[in-house]
Design an enzyme around this catalytic site. Structure first.
Site, PDB file in Angstrom:
ATOM      1  N   ARG A 198      26.271  32.124 -41.817  1.00 21.26           N
ATOM      2  CA  ARG A 198      27.248  31.303 -41.028  1.00 21.26           C
ATOM      3  C   ARG A 198      27.007  32.512 -39.591  1.00 21.26           C
ATOM      4  NH1 ARG A 198      33.089  31.253 -43.842  1.00 21.26           N
ATOM      5  NH2 ARG A 198      33.698  30.737 -41.566  1.00 21.26           N
TER       6      ARG A 198
ATOM      7  N   LEU B  59      31.496  33.214 -53.667  1.00 19.60           N
ATOM      8  CA  LEU B  59      30.964  31.962 -52.765  1.00 19.60           C
ATOM      9  C   LEU B  59      32.343  32.392 -51.209  1.00 19.60           C
ATOM     10  CD1 LEU B  59      29.849  28.912 -54.757  1.00 19.60           C
ATOM     11  CD2 LEU B  59      28.308  30.176 -53.083  1.00 19.60           C
ATOM     12  N   ASP B  60      32.195  31.965 -50.048  1.00 14.35           N
ATOM     13  CA  ASP B  60      33.197  31.931 -49.073  1.00 14.35           C
ATOM     14  C   ASP B  60      34.127  30.822 -49.341  1.00 14.35           C
ATOM     15  OD1 ASP B  60      32.333  33.940 -48.136  1.00 14.35           O
ATOM     16  OD2 ASP B  60      31.648  32.481 -46.636  1.00 14.35           O
ATOM     17  N   LYS B  61      35.376  30.921 -49.596  1.00 14.11           N
ATOM     18  CA  LYS B  61      36.770  29.844 -50.055  1.00 14.11           C
ATOM     19  C   LYS B  61      36.009  28.723 -49.416  1.00 14.11           C
ATOM     20  CE  LYS B  61      41.471  28.361 -48.651  1.00 14.11           C
ATOM     21  NZ  LYS B  61      42.577  28.963 -47.501  1.00 14.11           N
TER      22      LYS B  61
END
Length: 276
Positions: free
Chosen positions: A214, A88-90
């Site tokens: 995104r 998962l992205d930060k």
């Protein structure tokens, strides 16, 4: 001096520089929110702002450091990076799966690779997206008018966004939809989006490309709130949360792991309702 000419018999002295550790992960006592655990699998509820694995100047405070400590592992016993089934992205919070042994890693990684895992994210995007769901099918074009993706209408509440993704040609830190004939290495991406209420959207990615949700949403003109990379509305955090993951365990049992939607999402929805 680099311009000094050496002669036979000259002595050279130098200072040995310490080589910075590369990919070394040390256990750190960082609290983890555990959703599920068995002998093969650990499922955690990742906090927003927490990096999954050390890298790019980040050497501590990551999920990997915390998992090393939680499982009682040492730096020599395992490269925990090998236990990461997905990432998962930060700035994305929610369900994250970690394999506890090589057999589990192979099994669960295979499920993700063969798209046998159902993932659902929730996000809040710019206002007016409900109109996008009622437009019908249309092509996504870049600034030069070239087709880079497409939107297929599934109903007045659901759309399917697809296209080939790669590193942005203008900003290598970003990803983007691109023409399929591009010289860059491109990978197919596909996401089903479902409108819940207002500008709260559920996302069901079929593929798992970097920044996929995104990019898909920003490409149709509705970036996620708090997404400073893809021109989203300024907000307290990136409003993207991995809400559910459904799959079959090694023993064949169907399981669904759920991370409660953060309260800030409801707060944002209330702000929107007040404005309308």
């Amino acid at each position: 001096s680099s311009s000094t000419k050496l002669k036979i018999g000259d002595e050279i002295s130098y200072e040995k520089l310490e080589t910075p550790p590369n990919d070394h992960i040390l256990p750190e006592n960082i609290p983890l929110s555990i959703i599920y655990e068995d002998k093969d699998l650990l499922v955690i509820d990742k906090e927003v702002g927490m990096v999954v694995h050390p890298g790019a100047g980040v050497t501590s405070g990551t999920v990997s450091n915390a998992v090393m400590y939680y499982l009682g592992l040492t730096e020599e016993s395992l490269d925990i990076r090998m236990g990461l089934i997905h990432r998962l992205d930060k700035d994305t919070s929610g369900v994250l799966l970690i394999a506890k042994n090589p057999i589990a890693l192979d099994y669960y990684s295979s499920l993700f690779e063969h798209r046998e895992v159902e993932k659902m994210y929730v996000c809040i995007v710019d206002e007016g997206i409900e109109k996008e769901f009622k437009k019908g099918d249309f092509k996504i074009k870049n600034s030069k008018g070239k087709v880079i993706g497409q939107v297929k209408s599934l109903s007045d509440k659901e759309i399917l966004v697809s296209g080939f993704m790669g590193r942005s040609l203008r900003d290598r830190k970003k990803m983007s939809l691109q023409e399929s004939g591009s010289k860059d290495a491109l990978k197919y991406s596909e996401t089903r989006f479902k409108l819940v209420e207002g500008n709260l959207v559920e996302a069901y990615p079929k593929t798992g490309r970097t920044h996929q949700l995104r990019v898909h949403l920003s490409s149709i003109g509705f970036p996620i709130w708090g997404d400073i990379i893809y021109a989203g509305k300024s907000y307290e955090r990136l409003m993207l949360h991995a809400n559910r993951v459904k799959l079959k365990l090694i023993d064949g049992t169907s399981m669904e792991f759920v991370s409660e939607i953060p309260k800030i999402f409801k707060t944002a929805q209330n702000e929107i309702l007040k404005e309308t």
